[in-house]
Design an enzyme around this catalytic site. Structure first.
Site, PDB file in Angstrom:
ATOM      1  N   ARG A 113      52.984  16.516  34.595  1.00 53.48           N
ATOM      2  CA  ARG A 113      52.680  16.906  35.977  1.00 53.48           C
ATOM      3  C   ARG A 113      51.403  16.240  36.477  1.00 53.48           C
ATOM      4  NH1 ARG A 113      52.524  23.108  34.331  1.00 53.48           N
ATOM      5  NH2 ARG A 113      54.036  22.243  32.875  1.00 53.48           N
TER       6      ARG A 113
ATOM      7  N   LYS B 238      51.121  19.296  19.710  1.00 51.45           N
ATOM      8  CA  LYS B 238      52.420  19.963  19.542  1.00 51.45           C
ATOM      9  C   LYS B 238      52.643  20.309  18.073  1.00 51.45           C
ATOM     10  CE  LYS B 238      55.182  17.800  23.191  1.00 51.45           C
ATOM     11  NZ  LYS B 238      55.463  19.031  23.928  1.00 51.45           N
TER      12      LYS B 238
HETATM   13  N1  BES Z   1      57.496  16.588  27.196  1.00 51.98           N
HETATM   14  C1  BES Z   1      57.240  17.945  27.328  1.00 51.98           C
HETATM   15  C2  BES Z   1      58.434  18.742  27.829  1.00 51.98           C
HETATM   16  C3  BES Z   1      59.558  18.865  26.829  1.00 51.98           C
HETATM   17  C4  BES Z   1      59.381  19.608  25.666  1.00 51.98           C
HETATM   18  C5  BES Z   1      60.771  18.295  27.089  1.00 51.98           C
HETATM   19  C6  BES Z   1      60.426  19.726  24.763  1.00 51.98           C
HETATM   20  C7  BES Z   1      61.819  18.413  26.188  1.00 51.98           C
HETATM   21  C8  BES Z   1      61.642  19.141  25.019  1.00 51.98           C
HETATM   22  C9  BES Z   1      56.078  18.235  28.280  1.00 51.98           C
HETATM   23  O1  BES Z   1      55.111  17.262  28.390  1.00 51.98           O
HETATM   24  C10 BES Z   1      55.413  19.435  27.690  1.00 51.98           C
HETATM   25  O2  BES Z   1      54.897  19.317  26.642  1.00 51.98           O
HETATM   26  N2  BES Z   1      55.481  20.561  28.399  1.00 51.98           N
HETATM   27  C11 BES Z   1      54.959  21.779  27.908  1.00 51.98           C
HETATM   28  C12 BES Z   1      54.266  22.462  29.057  1.00 51.98           C
HETATM   29  C13 BES Z   1      53.462  23.653  28.629  1.00 51.98           C
HETATM   30  C14 BES Z   1      52.226  23.217  27.904  1.00 51.98           C
HETATM   31  C15 BES Z   1      53.092  24.417  29.872  1.00 51.98           C
HETATM   32  C16 BES Z   1      56.134  22.620  27.399  1.00 51.98           C
HETATM   33  O3  BES Z   1      57.194  22.597  28.030  1.00 51.98           O
HETATM   34  O4  BES Z   1      55.982  23.276  26.380  1.00 51.98           O
HETATM   35 ZN    ZN Z   2      53.519  17.404  26.925  1.00 53.60          ZN
END
Ligand code: BES
Ligand code: ZN
Length: 495
Positions: free
Chosen positions: A343, A269
């Site tokens: 997921r 991230k």
């Molecule tokens: N934990 C995150 C989702 C999230 C991100 C919740 C920011 C609250 C604030 C999840 O594991 C994630 O990283 N999801 C990605 C999915 C993408 C790679 C398809 C996202 O939402 O960017």
């Molecule tokens: Zn994630």
């Protein structure tokens, strides 16, 4: 916090501040209590239009009373007063008192024609209690919850059962907030599992099983294992069963995302925002805190909580984008992005629940996507469901509690974006519609069973960077009250 009740205005406690509720009815600002008539000397802010009774509006007035020197005018809103407006407004009032470091508060309960007295009591007290929270464990000097004494003034007979119930439920919400706010380096998978284990002390109706990495490997939960590979903190799998109605076969299973820290893995991230990723176990915290509350309230319902607890870390052993991993139910998954880890672990947990727990219905709770807050903002969670009745039950509970949810479609056309050339499915499709696509991925692991299934994406609502109403800054504890109300609905329909 000590709560006492006064039946008349004159018997109220001495306090630092008296909160007086107002509504604005067609531009007529008036107190909503039979007990208190304002003397003309303090009507000035209304005459001067400095106070209009808007929802959550607060105004301190300084007086020379023998019981208190501060009054707080509190706006409950105009024309259409909802119970959630009342909850929100009392939350705002308490927040204003806390900012002034006040410790002893008196509140006049609102009395509104044609409004259920018990619900008015519930909403007001809930607003107060949910707002009276601080997370100070990580400060060098730990603080107690700010308010020490509350005097509730009402001519009506107070239903003490409601007050006790609100206290218990608020403790459940605090429980979730504390878990979510805590350091990720303390709130590891092992720690989260041990917190779950400790719940078995609350009630003989609760049995908690904590399974370790060896067990996870033996169960062939290839996706949980893959996500946990990059971390020194081993994964755990928690199954906590509460049997409150042994003569019934009805069984609700809650499945939650317990990612104790989400770096994104090798699909790292960006650093902005990563600091919030200790909240990525909010789904697990929500369902665990719901179970805690269910047990404390001794509810007549059968409910099991299931969550994998893992850390999505980056390191030499991290699982790799482009690799294919096999799930518990045998499907192979091409991991195109290691940041879509929630997921993956949930797919294994959902299939496990279906195979082993004979659920009547499953509700999944997860901070699954950032996209849900783009779609719905940070005050509304996403609901996606395979079953209309289940969705309606959740929507009803949402209306009662003011924990807002909005149903998004399981739009099956988007499933094609999860097609993989080398495996049965990919873990990420297109960026657009990402919240729906993540739910479609989960649904692939549930649909064959035909078990009614709903998914709540709390990625926007689990924490807030701005204090508002009864929500403090950071973890909100969103979902606990909603799920308790949802279970109440099940109890009343099945008894
Ligand atoms: N934990 C995150 C989702 C999230 C991100 C919740 C920011 C609250 C604030 C999840 O594991 C994630 O990283 N999801 C990605 C999915 C993408 C790679 C398809 C996202 O939402 O960017
Ligand atoms: Zn994630």
């Amino acid at each position: 916090m000590k709560i006492r009740f006064a039946k008349s205005f004159s018997t109220r406690s001495k306090s630092d501040c008296l909160i007086i509720p107002f509504v604005n009815e067609k531009n007529n600002v008036k107190v909503v209590s039979k007990l208190k008539k304002l003397s003309s000397s303090i009507e000035l802010p209304i005459e001067l239009k400095d106070f209009s009774g808007k929802k959550g509006e607060v105004l301190f007035i300084y007086v020379n009373n023998d019981k208190e020197n501060r009054l707080l005018f509190l706006g409950l809103g105009d024309d259409e007063i909802t119970f959630d407006n009342i909850r929100y407004a009392y939350g705002e009032a308490i927040k204003a008192c806390i900012e002034k470091k006040l410790k002893r508060i008196s509140i006049l309960l609102p009395e509104i024609e044609n409004c259920d007295e018990d619900k008015l009591l519930l909403a007001s007290i809930e607003g107060v209690l949910l707002s009276n929270y601080v997370f100070s464990k990580l400060k060098s000097e730990e603080k107690k919850y700010p308010l020490e004494n509350l005097c509730v003034i009402s001519a009506n007979k107070i239903n003490r059962k409601i007050v006790d119930r609100v206290k218990t439920i608020s403790t459940g919400v605090y429980f979730a907030r504390d878990l979510i706010n805590n350091n990720a380096d303390e709130e590891t998978p092992a720690h989260l599992a041990s917190v779950a284990k400790s719940l078995s002390k609350i009630s003989s109706k609760l049995t908690v099983n904590v399974f370790d990495k060896k067990w996870i490997a033996k169960q062939d939960m290839g996706l949980v294992l893959a996500v946990s590979k990059g971390s020194n903190n081993s994964p755990y799998f928690v199954v906590a069963k509460y049997k409150g109605n042994p003569s019934s076969k009805d069984h609700t299973v809650f499945v939650g995302k317990g990612v104790t820290y989400d770096t994104g893995g090798l699909s790292l991230k960006p650093s902005t925002g990563m600091e919030d990723m200790k909240t990525d176990m909010s789904g697990a915290a929500t369902i665990l805190s719901t179970l805690y509350t269910v047990a404390k309230l001794d509810m007549k319902v059968n409910v099991t909580v299931v969550f994998p607890a893992v850390e999505n870390a980056i390191g030499p052993n991290s699982y790799k984008p482009g690799d294919v991993y096999e799930s518990y139910d045998g499907k192979t998954v091409e991991v195109v992005n290691t940041d879509a880890e929630g997921r993956l672990i949930l797919a294994d947990a959902l299939s496990y629940a279906i195979d082993n727990l004979s659920p009547t219905r499953i509700v999944n709770v997860a901070s699954l996507t950032g996209a849900v807050s783009i779609a719905l903002g940070d005050e509304v969670a996403g609901l996606m469901a395979s079953d209309d009745e289940l969705a309606m039950r959740l929507e009803h509970a949402s209306g009662e509690t003011g924990e807002y949810i909005w149903r998004l479609p399981l739009f099956f056309e988007y499933l094609k974006t999860l097609k993989s050339d080398i495996a049965d499915i990919k873990n990420v499709g297109k960026r657009k519609g990402a919240t729906i696509i993540s739910a479609l991925f989960l649904n692939e692991f549930v649909k064959k069973s035909k078990v009614p299934w709903a998914h709540l994406d709390i990625g926007g609502t689990n924490y807030t960077l701005q204090k508002k109403g009864y929500y403090p800054k950071y973890a909100t504890g969103f979902g606990v009250r909603l799920l308790i109300e949802f279970l109440e609905g099940i109890i009343s329909d099945f008894s």
